[in-house]
Design an enzyme around this catalytic site. Structure first.
Site, short mmCIF file in Angstrom:
data_model
loop_
_atom_site.label_atom_id
_atom_site.label_comp_id
_atom_site.label_asym_id
_atom_site.label_seq_id
_atom_site.Cartn_x
_atom_site.Cartn_y
_atom_site.Cartn_z
N THR A 193 0.82 -1.22 0.00
CA THR A 193 0.00 0.00 0.00
C THR A 193 0.85 1.27 0.00
O THR A 193 1.96 1.28 0.56
CB THR A 193 -0.91 0.01 1.24
OG1 THR A 193 -1.49 1.32 1.38
CG2 THR A 193 -0.15 -0.28 2.53
N GLU A 199 0.38 3.57 1.87
CA GLU A 199 0.50 3.99 3.28
C GLU A 199 1.90 3.72 3.83
O GLU A 199 2.30 4.31 4.83
CB GLU A 199 -0.53 3.24 4.13
CG GLU A 199 -1.98 3.63 3.86
CD GLU A 199 -2.40 4.93 4.53
OE1 GLU A 199 -1.76 5.31 5.52
OE2 GLU A 199 -3.33 5.57 4.03
N TYR A 238 -1.42 -0.27 10.46
CA TYR A 238 -1.67 -0.98 9.19
C TYR A 238 -0.45 -0.87 8.27
O TYR A 238 0.04 -1.87 7.73
CB TYR A 238 -2.92 -0.39 8.53
CG TYR A 238 -3.10 -0.70 7.07
CD1 TYR A 238 -3.30 -2.00 6.62
CD2 TYR A 238 -3.11 0.33 6.11
CE1 TYR A 238 -3.48 -2.28 5.26
CE2 TYR A 238 -3.28 0.06 4.77
CZ TYR A 238 -3.46 -1.24 4.34
OH TYR A 238 -3.63 -1.51 3.00
N LYS A 295 2.24 -3.65 6.78
CA LYS A 295 2.48 -3.83 5.33
C LYS A 295 3.97 -3.67 5.00
O LYS A 295 4.47 -4.30 4.07
CB LYS A 295 1.65 -2.83 4.53
CG LYS A 295 0.17 -3.19 4.43
CD LYS A 295 -0.11 -4.35 3.49
CE LYS A 295 -1.60 -4.52 3.25
NZ LYS A 295 -1.94 -5.70 2.45
N1 LIG Z 1 -8.49 -0.83 -1.72
C1 LIG Z 1 -7.45 -0.03 -1.61
O1 LIG Z 1 -7.52 1.19 -1.85
C2 LIG Z 1 -6.10 -0.59 -1.21
C3 LIG Z 1 -4.98 0.24 -1.28
C4 LIG Z 1 -3.74 -0.28 -0.95
C5 LIG Z 1 -3.62 -1.61 -0.59
N2 LIG Z 1 -4.75 -2.38 -0.50
C6 LIG Z 1 -4.60 -3.78 -0.09
O2 LIG Z 1 -5.17 -4.60 -1.10
C7 LIG Z 1 -5.79 -5.73 -0.51
C8 LIG Z 1 -7.22 -5.85 -1.01
O3 LIG Z 1 -7.92 -4.67 -0.64
P1 LIG Z 1 -9.51 -4.66 -0.59
O4 LIG Z 1 -9.91 -3.23 -0.71
O5 LIG Z 1 -10.05 -5.66 -1.52
O6 LIG Z 1 -9.76 -5.14 0.92
P2 LIG Z 1 -11.11 -5.62 1.62
O7 LIG Z 1 -12.28 -5.36 0.73
O8 LIG Z 1 -11.10 -5.08 3.00
O9 LIG Z 1 -10.94 -7.22 1.70
C9 LIG Z 1 -10.11 -7.82 2.65
C10 LIG Z 1 -10.19 -9.32 2.48
O10 LIG Z 1 -9.35 -9.95 3.44
C11 LIG Z 1 -10.05 -10.98 4.08
N3 LIG Z 1 -9.50 -11.23 5.42
C12 LIG Z 1 -9.32 -10.31 6.39
N4 LIG Z 1 -8.77 -10.90 7.47
C13 LIG Z 1 -8.60 -12.22 7.16
C14 LIG Z 1 -8.09 -13.35 7.85
N5 LIG Z 1 -7.65 -13.24 9.11
N6 LIG Z 1 -8.06 -14.56 7.23
C15 LIG Z 1 -8.52 -14.69 5.97
N7 LIG Z 1 -9.03 -13.65 5.24
C16 LIG Z 1 -9.06 -12.43 5.84
C17 LIG Z 1 -11.49 -10.45 4.11
O11 LIG Z 1 -12.38 -11.50 4.38
P3 LIG Z 1 -13.90 -11.22 4.95
O12 LIG Z 1 -14.74 -10.96 3.73
O13 LIG Z 1 -14.19 -12.50 5.64
O14 LIG Z 1 -13.81 -10.04 5.86
C18 LIG Z 1 -11.59 -9.89 2.70
O15 LIG Z 1 -11.80 -10.94 1.78
C19 LIG Z 1 -5.65 -5.57 1.00
O16 LIG Z 1 -4.56 -6.32 1.45
C20 LIG Z 1 -5.37 -4.09 1.18
O17 LIG Z 1 -4.57 -3.86 2.32
C21 LIG Z 1 -5.98 -1.91 -0.82
#
Ligand SMILES: NC(=O)c1ccc[n+]([C@@H]2O[C@H](COP(=O)([O-])OP(=O)(O)OC[C@H]3O[C@@H](n4cnc5c(N)ncnc54)[C@H](OP(=O)(O)O)[C@@H]3O)[C@@H](O)[C@H]2O)c1
Length: 325
Positions: free
Chosen positions: A131, A133, A155, A159
């Site tokens: 990220t 961040e 967070y 990361k």
């Molecule tokens: N979206 C952004 O702007 C952004 C920017 C930078 C980096 N990222 C990174 O990109 C990735 C995807 O982002 P996103 O927006 O799709 O995130 P999200 O919608 O919050 O999805 C997170 C996923 O992780 C799963 N999860 C969380 N804790 C877990 C655990 N202990 N064991 C197994 N699964 C677990 C969640 O499952 P549940 O459905 O069961 O909760 C969900 O499927 C993340 O790692 C995030 O940090 C995102």
């Protein structure tokens, strides 16, 4: 990439990535965790994903980032050609309230998955969703793959640990391990407690007379906001490259939270200043003023670039909220 395993398949990015991989003919496996509800909104509501599950081209496996043995079992069973590691606690403000859980799932969870791959499927290509961040309050703008890491929330600290592990496993163990340094990317499938989704939802509900105001922590921060569908294309390009490496995936353009509000409310014919209430309850203890990514390496080496302009992204999100009502 014939057989792909996705951690975080039920999340915003995981659901788009699964759709994209299935559309190009792959077999997709997803890690899901135990919960008291079987409903997985982002998977169940997408017809292509529901059909792929019925046909057995999309399969879900129970595992948890806190449980090494479950991760090892899934990796051994699936024997993936590629693993996209997208799971983890990803909410910045919540990471101040759950710092230990964030470190465990986002940081140590990555270690557990990398070990599962090293021991059970060493030829599998591994992608980490890192990220912007990690740069904290950046020392330079735009931020690139060489910008110093200086996280300012739990967070981001988790990361940074995860990113360092990817680099260590690539160098020390020869894994094809890569990271995408992802700048904010949004969509109608964004989590409801993220500011962009909250604003889009509020604009739609206010336009329909269901609410009158929305409470936000601040309007000031500027972010490099892209569309999640573009971002998951970049993730695949990173794992399809000839050699493993890390890449910034960003638009290179920034807008403030106020800009997001102004566009979202303009789409529904309202003035955001009449509907937004600033509320310190939603403010972060410390926050980054501006992020702006430099995606030139991804364009130069992978031919990837973000295609969706900011206004179009906001429109997509607001119109989806209006349809849902
Ligand atoms: N979206 C952004 O702007 C952004 C920017 C930078 C980096 N990222 C990174 O990109 C990735 C995807 O982002 P996103 O927006 O799709 O995130 P999200 O919608 O919050 O999805 C997170 C996923 O992780 C799963 N999860 C969380 N804790 C877990 C655990 N202990 N064991 C197994 N699964 C677990 C969640 O499952 P549940 O459905 O069961 O909760 C969900 O499927 C993340 O790692 C995030 O940090 C995102």
């Amino acid at each position: 990439m014939k057989r792909t395993l996705i951690s975080g398949i039920t999340g915003q990015d995981g659901s788009y990535l699964a759709e994209s991989l299935l559309a190009s003919g792959g077999e997709v496996h997803g890690i899901v965790r135990q919960s008291s509800l079987l409903q997985r909104t982002r998977l169940d509501s997408v017809p292509a994903l529901a059909a792929a599950r019925a046909e057995g081209r999309l399969r879900l496996h129970y595992a948890d980032l806190s449980d090494s043995s479950s991760l090892q079992a899934v990796v051994r069973q699936v024997e993936p050609d590629a693993l996209f590691h997208l799971a983890g606690q990803s909410h910045v403000k919540i990471s101040f309230e759950l710092p230990e859980y964030t470190a465990d799932s986002t940081g140590l969870g990555t270690l557990r998955l990398l070990e599962a791959v090293r021991q059970g499927a060493p030829r599998c290509r591994f992608f980490l969703a890192a990220t912007s961040e990690i740069f904290g309050e950046p020392v330079e703008s735009p931020q690139s793959e060489t910008t110093p890491l200086a996280p300012i929330n739990p967070y981001a600290a988790a990361k940074v640990y995860a990113l360092n592990l990817v680099r260590i496993y690539r160098r020390a163990h020869g894994l094809f391990a890569c990271a995408g340094i992802l700048f904010n990317h949004e969509s109608p499938r964004r989590g409801e407690n993220y500011v962009t989704r909250k604003i889009a939802r509020a604009a739609a509900r206010i336009a329909k007379g269901l609410e009158t105001h929305v409470h936000l922590g601040t309007l000031v921060p500027r972010r490099d906001w892209g569309y999640a569908v573009d971002t998951v294309e970049g993730m695949q390009a990173i794992l399809n490259a000839e050699a493993p490496d890390d890449y910034v995936l960003a638009t290179g353009v920034t807008h403030s939270v106020e800009d997001f509000c102004a566009v979202a409310f303009r789409i529904v014919g309202r003035d955001f200043r009449e509907h937004v209430i600033l509320d310190s309850e939603y403010a972060r203890p410390v926050d980054i003023t501006e992020t702006r990514g430099d995606p030139s390496k991804a364009y130069r080496e992978l031919g990837w670039r973000a295609r969706t302009p900011f206004e179009e992204l906001v429109r997509l999100m607001v119109e989806a909220e209006l349809r849902a009502l």
